[in-house]
Design a protein around this motif. Structure first.
Motif, short mmCIF file in Angstrom:
data_model
loop_
_atom_site.label_atom_id
_atom_site.label_comp_id
_atom_site.label_asym_id
_atom_site.label_seq_id
_atom_site.Cartn_x
_atom_site.Cartn_y
_atom_site.Cartn_z
N ALA A 218 28.26 -14.37 -0.22
CA ALA A 218 28.28 -15.12 1.03
C ALA A 218 28.49 -14.22 2.24
CB ALA A 218 29.36 -16.19 0.98
N MET A 219 29.37 -13.23 2.10
CA MET A 219 29.67 -12.36 3.23
C MET A 219 28.55 -11.35 3.47
SD MET A 219 32.43 -13.73 4.20
CE MET A 219 31.96 -15.28 3.42
N SER A 220 28.05 -10.76 2.41
CA SER A 220 27.03 -9.71 2.57
C SER A 220 25.70 -10.28 3.03
CB SER A 220 26.86 -8.93 1.27
OG SER A 220 26.46 -9.77 0.21
N GLU A 221 25.41 -11.56 2.67
CA GLU A 221 24.15 -12.19 3.06
C GLU A 221 24.29 -13.07 4.30
OE1 GLU A 221 21.23 -11.58 1.59
OE2 GLU A 221 22.27 -10.14 0.28
N HIS A 222 25.48 -13.06 4.91
CA HIS A 222 25.73 -13.84 6.13
C HIS A 222 25.44 -15.33 5.93
CE1 HIS A 222 25.40 -9.76 7.88
NE2 HIS A 222 26.20 -10.23 8.81
N ILE A 223 25.86 -15.86 4.79
CA ILE A 223 25.64 -17.28 4.49
C ILE A 223 26.65 -18.13 5.25
CG2 ILE A 223 25.81 -19.01 2.65
CD1 ILE A 223 24.57 -16.89 0.79
N ASP A 224 26.16 -19.15 5.95
CA ASP A 224 27.06 -20.00 6.72
C ASP A 224 26.92 -21.48 6.42
OD1 ASP A 224 24.64 -20.47 7.89
OD2 ASP A 224 25.20 -19.79 9.90
N THR A 225 26.13 -21.84 5.41
CA THR A 225 26.04 -23.23 4.96
C THR A 225 26.28 -23.28 3.45
OG1 THR A 225 23.63 -23.05 4.69
CG2 THR A 225 24.46 -23.96 6.77
N ALA A 226 27.01 -24.28 3.01
CA ALA A 226 27.42 -24.36 1.61
C ALA A 226 26.24 -24.45 0.65
CB ALA A 226 28.35 -25.55 1.41
N CYS A 227 25.21 -25.19 1.02
CA CYS A 227 24.09 -25.41 0.10
C CYS A 227 23.43 -24.09 -0.33
CB CYS A 227 23.07 -26.36 0.70
SG CYS A 227 22.29 -25.77 2.21
N ARG A 228 23.48 -23.08 0.52
CA ARG A 228 22.86 -21.80 0.18
C ARG A 228 23.61 -21.06 -0.93
NH1 ARG A 228 21.26 -17.40 4.07
NH2 ARG A 228 20.49 -16.65 2.06
N LEU A 229 24.84 -21.45 -1.20
CA LEU A 229 25.60 -20.82 -2.27
C LEU A 229 24.98 -21.12 -3.64
CD1 LEU A 229 29.29 -21.42 -1.10
CD2 LEU A 229 27.96 -19.31 -0.93
N LYS A 230 24.19 -22.17 -3.70
CA LYS A 230 23.52 -22.51 -4.96
C LYS A 230 22.50 -21.45 -5.36
CE LYS A 230 24.08 -27.52 -4.33
NZ LYS A 230 23.41 -28.82 -4.17
N GLU A 231 22.16 -20.57 -4.42
CA GLU A 231 21.23 -19.47 -4.70
C GLU A 231 21.91 -18.32 -5.45
OE1 GLU A 231 19.66 -18.23 -0.95
OE2 GLU A 231 19.16 -20.29 -0.33
N PHE A 232 23.23 -18.38 -5.57
CA PHE A 232 24.01 -17.31 -6.21
C PHE A 232 23.56 -17.10 -7.66
CE2 PHE A 232 27.71 -16.21 -8.88
CZ PHE A 232 28.12 -15.03 -8.30
N LYS A 233 23.19 -15.85 -7.96
CA LYS A 233 22.77 -15.50 -9.32
C LYS A 233 23.22 -14.07 -9.62
CE LYS A 233 18.70 -18.52 -9.51
NZ LYS A 233 17.22 -18.60 -9.65
N SER A 234 24.50 -13.92 -9.88
CA SER A 234 25.05 -12.61 -10.19
C SER A 234 25.73 -12.65 -11.56
CB SER A 234 26.08 -12.18 -9.13
OG SER A 234 25.46 -11.98 -7.89
N ASP A 235 25.65 -11.52 -12.26
CA ASP A 235 26.31 -11.38 -13.56
C ASP A 235 25.90 -12.47 -14.55
OD1 ASP A 235 27.98 -9.89 -15.25
OD2 ASP A 235 29.69 -11.21 -14.87
N GLY A 236 24.67 -12.97 -14.41
CA GLY A 236 24.17 -13.96 -15.36
C GLY A 236 24.48 -15.40 -15.02
N TYR A 237 25.22 -15.65 -13.92
CA TYR A 237 25.55 -17.02 -13.52
C TYR A 237 24.40 -17.67 -12.78
CZ TYR A 237 30.48 -16.29 -14.70
OH TYR A 237 31.65 -16.05 -15.36
N CYS A 238 24.28 -18.98 -12.96
CA CYS A 238 23.23 -19.74 -12.29
C CYS A 238 23.75 -21.17 -12.06
CB CYS A 238 21.97 -19.77 -13.15
SG CYS A 238 20.55 -20.52 -12.34
N PHE A 239 23.40 -21.73 -10.93
CA PHE A 239 23.82 -23.09 -10.61
C PHE A 239 23.23 -24.08 -11.60
CE2 PHE A 239 22.91 -27.13 -8.31
CZ PHE A 239 24.22 -27.55 -8.14
N SER A 240 24.07 -24.98 -12.13
CA SER A 240 23.63 -26.00 -13.08
C SER A 240 23.73 -27.37 -12.42
CB SER A 240 24.50 -25.97 -14.35
OG SER A 240 24.15 -27.03 -15.21
N SER A 241 22.60 -27.90 -11.98
CA SER A 241 22.59 -29.20 -11.31
C SER A 241 22.99 -30.33 -12.26
CB SER A 241 21.21 -29.48 -10.71
OG SER A 241 20.21 -29.43 -11.72
N GLU A 242 22.62 -30.20 -13.53
CA GLU A 242 22.91 -31.28 -14.49
C GLU A 242 24.39 -31.37 -14.84
OE1 GLU A 242 21.87 -28.90 -18.65
OE2 GLU A 242 20.34 -30.18 -17.72
#
Length: 255
Positions: A218-242
């Motif tokens: 969030a800090m390095s990409e200058h993210i300022d809206t929560a919904c964009r955090l769903k794009e996070f894909k580090s160390d094998g993690y991925c957002f699970s909508s279900e």
């Protein structure tokens, strides 16, 4: 968007210098706490904090070394002081000035002694966990002592945000200090899970590091809206909508 994370018992003035700094918003209340702690004998501190003789001695020394006014000579910025699994993943020592200012605007650190800190707030080393059963004035514990002023500060920040969402990347021990009934915005808790013995589980040590990685994202990409955090894909993690709900977003480690 505002993010909250927990402070860490591991702290170190690691020599990193940065000219820009601010001061804890609730420093007057911090001084009240420290003055009460100063009156305690080492045996009382040990019972209160459940610490060994060595840790009690170190804690006693930090309490009595507390001095004002805060300056870069006797204090350091919070983001550079806290250490441990989450903070090592934040990689603040690599940040540009713009990234640090973004962190200053969007990240809060919850603390037993300081209540709430911005990353560039000056602090002195301490040991006082939020869950410590420390009765202060009319408050039975630190949650009661800090809840309203901490929530007020968060509300002030949310009022200036684009989406007014508080993203909880703190442990349960620390996030409990937020008064959800008085919170003037949505609160979303981020949970990290991975397969363990055939079931999806949260493994604390891995979850701590994942929280740090998301803060870094969030800090390095200058993210300022929560919904964009769903794009996070580090160390094998991925957002699970279900697996997620409106108030809890689940990130699953798939690798």
């Amino acid at each position: 968007m505002q993010l909250i994370t927990a402070s860490s018992k591991t702290q170190l003035f690691n020599g990193q210098t940065y000219a820009e700094h601010s001061y804890p918003a609730l420093l007057e209340k911090t001084i009240i706490l420290n003055n009460l702690l100063k009156k305690m004998e080492k045996e009382e501190l040990s019972l209160l904090m459940k610490t060994s003789e060595r840790l009690t001695e170190a804690t006693h020394q930090m309490i009595h070394n507390f001095s004002e006014p805060f300056s870069l000579a006797n204090a350091k910025q919070a983001l550079f002081t806290f250490q441990g699994d989450a903070y090592s993943a934040i990689q603040s020592d690599t940040y540009t000035n713009d990234q640090l200012r973004h962190a200053q605007k969007h990240l809060f650190i919850l603390s037993g002694l300081y209540g709430i800190l911005r990353p560039l707030d000056l602090m002195q080393r301490y040991r006082l966990e939020m869950g410590c059963p420390f009765a202060v004035e009319d408050a039975r514990n630190l949650y009661q002592f800090w809840q309203n002023p901490v929530t007020d500060i968060v509300n002030q920040a949310l009022a200036k945000d684009r989406d007014g969402v508080l993203v909880n990347l703190a442990s349960k021990e620390y996030s409990k200090v937020i008064n959800k009934k008085k919170l003037q915005g949505e609160m979303v808790t981020i949970t990290f899970k991975q397969l363990h013995k055939g079931q999806l589980r949260t493994i604390p040590i891995h979850a701590k590091r994942a929280r740090g990685m998301m803060i870094h994202f969030a800090m390095s990409e200058h993210i300022d809206t929560a919904c964009r955090l769903k794009e996070f894909k580090s160390d094998g993690y991925c957002f699970s909508s279900e697996d997620s709900s409106e108030t809890e977003w689940i990130f699953v480690k798939t690798q």
